[in-house]
Each structure stands twice: as structure tokens, then as C-alpha cells.
Design a protein around this motif. Structure first.
Motif, PDB file in Angstrom:
ATOM      1  N   MET A 161      82.027  53.397  33.253  1.00 23.26           N
ATOM      2  CA  MET A 161      81.611  52.961  31.918  1.00 23.26           C
ATOM      3  C   MET A 161      81.645  51.447  31.825  1.00 23.26           C
ATOM      4  N   ASP A 162      80.577  50.860  31.267  1.00 22.96           N
ATOM      5  CA  ASP A 162      80.534  49.440  30.995  1.00 22.96           C
ATOM      6  C   ASP A 162      81.293  49.188  29.694  1.00 22.96           C
ATOM      7  N   ILE A 163      82.384  48.406  29.777  1.00 26.07           N
ATOM      8  CA  ILE A 163      83.248  48.210  28.609  1.00 26.07           C
ATOM      9  C   ILE A 163      82.501  47.494  27.487  1.00 26.07           C
ATOM     10  N   ARG A 164      81.596  46.586  27.837  1.00 27.25           N
ATOM     11  CA  ARG A 164      80.892  45.815  26.804  1.00 27.25           C
ATOM     12  C   ARG A 164      79.816  46.638  26.107  1.00 27.25           C
ATOM     13  N   SER A 165      78.992  47.318  26.885  1.00 25.82           N
ATOM     14  CA  SER A 165      77.860  48.026  26.293  1.00 25.82           C
ATOM     15  C   SER A 165      78.151  49.485  25.970  1.00 25.82           C
ATOM     16  N   GLY A 166      79.158  50.061  26.639  1.00 27.88           N
ATOM     17  CA  GLY A 166      79.452  51.477  26.453  1.00 27.88           C
ATOM     18  C   GLY A 166      78.576  52.387  27.290  1.00 27.88           C
ATOM     19  N   ALA A 167      77.685  51.810  28.106  1.00 29.84           N
ATOM     20  CA  ALA A 167      76.812  52.627  28.963  1.00 29.84           C
ATOM     21  C   ALA A 167      77.648  53.395  29.983  1.00 29.84           C
ATOM     22  N   LYS A 168      77.296  54.665  30.204  1.00 24.55           N
ATOM     23  CA  LYS A 168      78.060  55.531  31.090  1.00 24.55           C
ATOM     24  C   LYS A 168      77.208  55.987  32.266  1.00 24.55           C
ATOM     25  N   THR A 169      77.832  56.088  33.420  1.00 23.13           N
ATOM     26  CA  THR A 169      77.186  56.598  34.619  1.00 23.13           C
ATOM     27  C   THR A 169      78.134  57.562  35.312  1.00 23.13           C
ATOM     28  N   VAL A 170      77.646  58.708  35.745  1.00 30.86           N
ATOM     29  CA  VAL A 170      78.463  59.650  36.505  1.00 30.86           C
ATOM     30  C   VAL A 170      78.568  59.151  37.938  1.00 30.86           C
ATOM     31  N   LEU A 171      79.795  58.916  38.383  1.00 31.97           N
ATOM     32  CA  LEU A 171      80.023  58.418  39.728  1.00 31.97           C
ATOM     33  C   LEU A 171      80.073  59.553  40.746  1.00 31.97           C
ATOM     34  N   ALA A 172      80.771  60.635  40.412  1.00 36.35           N
ATOM     35  CA  ALA A 172      80.891  61.770  41.332  1.00 36.35           C
ATOM     36  C   ALA A 172      81.220  63.019  40.520  1.00 36.35           C
ATOM     37  N   ARG A 173      80.838  64.168  41.035  1.00 41.34           N
ATOM     38  CA  ARG A 173      81.105  65.443  40.382  1.00 41.34           C
ATOM     39  C   ARG A 173      81.781  66.395  41.371  1.00 41.34           C
ATOM     40  N   GLY A 174      82.367  67.464  40.816  1.00 45.62           N
ATOM     41  CA  GLY A 174      82.886  68.546  41.645  1.00 45.62           C
ATOM     42  C   GLY A 174      84.082  68.176  42.502  1.00 45.62           C
ATOM     43  N   LEU A 175      84.922  67.258  42.012  1.00 42.33           N
ATOM     44  CA  LEU A 175      86.047  66.793  42.824  1.00 42.33           C
ATOM     45  C   LEU A 175      87.315  67.612  42.638  1.00 42.33           C
ATOM     46  N   GLY A 176      87.335  68.514  41.671  1.00 43.68           N
ATOM     47  CA  GLY A 176      88.522  69.336  41.481  1.00 43.68           C
ATOM     48  C   GLY A 176      89.149  69.132  40.116  1.00 43.68           C
ATOM     49  N   ASN A 177      90.407  69.526  39.993  1.00 41.42           N
ATOM     50  CA  ASN A 177      91.167  69.445  38.744  1.00 41.42           C
ATOM     51  C   ASN A 177      91.847  68.074  38.694  1.00 41.42           C
ATOM     52  N   LEU A 178      91.095  67.056  38.273  1.00 42.24           N
ATOM     53  CA  LEU A 178      91.557  65.679  38.390  1.00 42.24           C
ATOM     54  C   LEU A 178      92.508  65.286  37.274  1.00 42.24           C
ATOM     55  N   ARG A 179      93.451  64.392  37.615  1.00 43.44           N
ATOM     56  CA  ARG A 179      94.410  63.863  36.663  1.00 43.44           C
ATOM     57  C   ARG A 179      94.296  62.335  36.650  1.00 43.44           C
ATOM     58  N   GLY A 180      95.150  61.618  37.338  1.00 45.16           N
ATOM     59  CA  GLY A 180      95.135  60.160  37.291  1.00 45.16           C
ATOM     60  C   GLY A 180      93.998  59.547  38.083  1.00 45.16           C
ATOM     61  N   VAL A 181      93.667  58.297  37.719  1.00 45.05           N
ATOM     62  CA  VAL A 181      92.622  57.559  38.428  1.00 45.05           C
ATOM     63  C   VAL A 181      93.086  56.118  38.602  1.00 45.05           C
ATOM     64  N   ALA A 182      92.741  55.519  39.755  1.00 45.66           N
ATOM     65  CA  ALA A 182      93.067  54.128  40.050  1.00 45.66           C
ATOM     66  C   ALA A 182      91.932  53.556  40.883  1.00 45.66           C
TER      67      ALA A 182
END
Length: 201
Positions: free
Chosen positions: A1-22
């Protein structure tokens, strides 16, 4: 997500039951509740499992080319090898690192500090209702979120806690704090929102 514009893009799908991100310059890292750490290439979206069999994972952070993840009572360090650093952190929900010390938010009511060299684990503060997320500033000040709504500040040397305030009207599901004091919060309301919060000028 672009913090300024709010535009969203899907980076990846189907990765599992995700929790934290870094993330860092080497990619985006996610913790899977099934016990995996997955790296995603931010350009191509290609994914790679970098560790597995670690139990039900929750929080994750990247620090100096290493990945640290928590889940259950375990803190793991992932580099060229995978190392169990501590198994006495309560119900670890989130982790951040400063120097050779990791700080862990424990859902059962405490904040722990772990010496990453020796594995020695000690309680910083306790007696809170479900600490869920944690972050450390450049000066070593620790912030944690209690019950997904109350922000607290800790001086880890004095082991002194100070309430900062209630996040009124927000329903945070995740809380990420950078070293300068800017936090991003995900909010499950209204089909999903992201908020920005400055905890220190």
C-alpha cells in the motif's frame, strides 16, 4: 500500500495462515501460523520458505540481516541456520530487537527481554491484560499495546511502565512501530483501514 495515495497492490497470494509481517531490502518476511517463515520478493511476488517446523508463529521482525519470530513460548533466530533462543517467553505474540536484546509481548500479561547472545530471559513488566504488539525506538524506549487498544511506554532499564493512552475508536489487529516513533495500525472496521500514529515527535 502506498501510504500517501492509499493505492493498493496485491504482492502475493496463497501463502497460508499469515500473522506477522516484516521487511527490509532483502524482501518481505511473513510468519505463518503453521510454523513457517516465508520470504516474498517485493518485485516479482515470488515466495520462498526460509524456515519451517517452528510451531504456531505470531510476531516477526527483521534486524541486521536476521529474522526473529515468536509463537507460543518460543523465540527463534533465523539466519544461515535456525536457532531457538528462548522457550520461556509465555505466550509470545510480538517481538522487536534493539542491539543484543529482544523484547517480547506476552499475551498472558507480561513483557519479556531476552539476551540474544546467552538466551537469558527476564521479565520487564507484568500484570497487564493481553499485551499483543511491541516496538522499540532508537533511544531504547519500548512501547507495547495492551488488549489491542491501550498504548504503554516502558523504560527497560528502570523497568518502569507509563500508560500513554487509549486508542479510542480504533480496533487494531496489528501494530508496527519504526525506530523514529511512527506506528502503522491495521483496523478491522469498515472493510479494513490502516492508520498512522506518531508516538513521539
Amino acid at each position: 500500500m502506498d501510504i500517501r495515495s492509499g493505492a493498493k497492490t496485491v504482492l502475493a497470494r496463497g501463502l497460508g495462515n499469515l500473522r506477522g509481517v516484516a521487511y527490509d531490502l532483502t524482501g518481505v518476511y511473513v510468519a505463518d501460523f503453521a510454523g513457517r517463515v516465508i520470504r516474498v520478493d517485493p518485485i516479482s511476488g515470488a515466495s520462498q520458505v526460509v524456515a519451517s517446523g517452528l510451531g504456531a508463529l505470531q510476531g516477526i521482525v527483521r534486524y541486521r540481516d536476521l529474522t526473529y519470530v515468536v509463537g507460543g513460548n518460543q523465540l527463534w533466530e533465523i539466519g544461515t541456520t535456525t536457532r531457538l533462543v528462548s522457550r520461556t517467553i509465555g505466550m509470545g505474540m510480538d517481538v522487536d530487537v534493539s542491539g543484543t536484546t529482544a523484547y517480547v509481548a506476552d499475551l498472558s500479561g507480561s513483557v519479556w527481554q531476552v539476551d540474544l547472545t546467552t538466551g537469558v530471559t527476564s521479565q520487564v513488566v507484568s500484570g497487564f491484560y493481553e499485551p499483543t504488539h511491541i516496538g522499540v525506538l532508537n533511544d531504547g524506549t519500548v512501547y507495547f499495546l495492551e488488549a489491542a487498544s491501550i498504548l504503554h511506554r516502558i523504560d527497560p532499564v528502570a523497568k518502569k511502565e507509563t500508560p500513554v493512552g487509549q486508542l479510542a475508536g480504533l480496533h487494531p489487529m496489528d501494530f508496527t512501530l519504526d525506530r523514529s516513533g511512527t506506528a502503522l495500525l491495521t483496523d478491522w472496521r469498515d472493510n479494513g483501514r490502516i492508520w498512522q500514529l506518531t508516538v513521539r515527535a
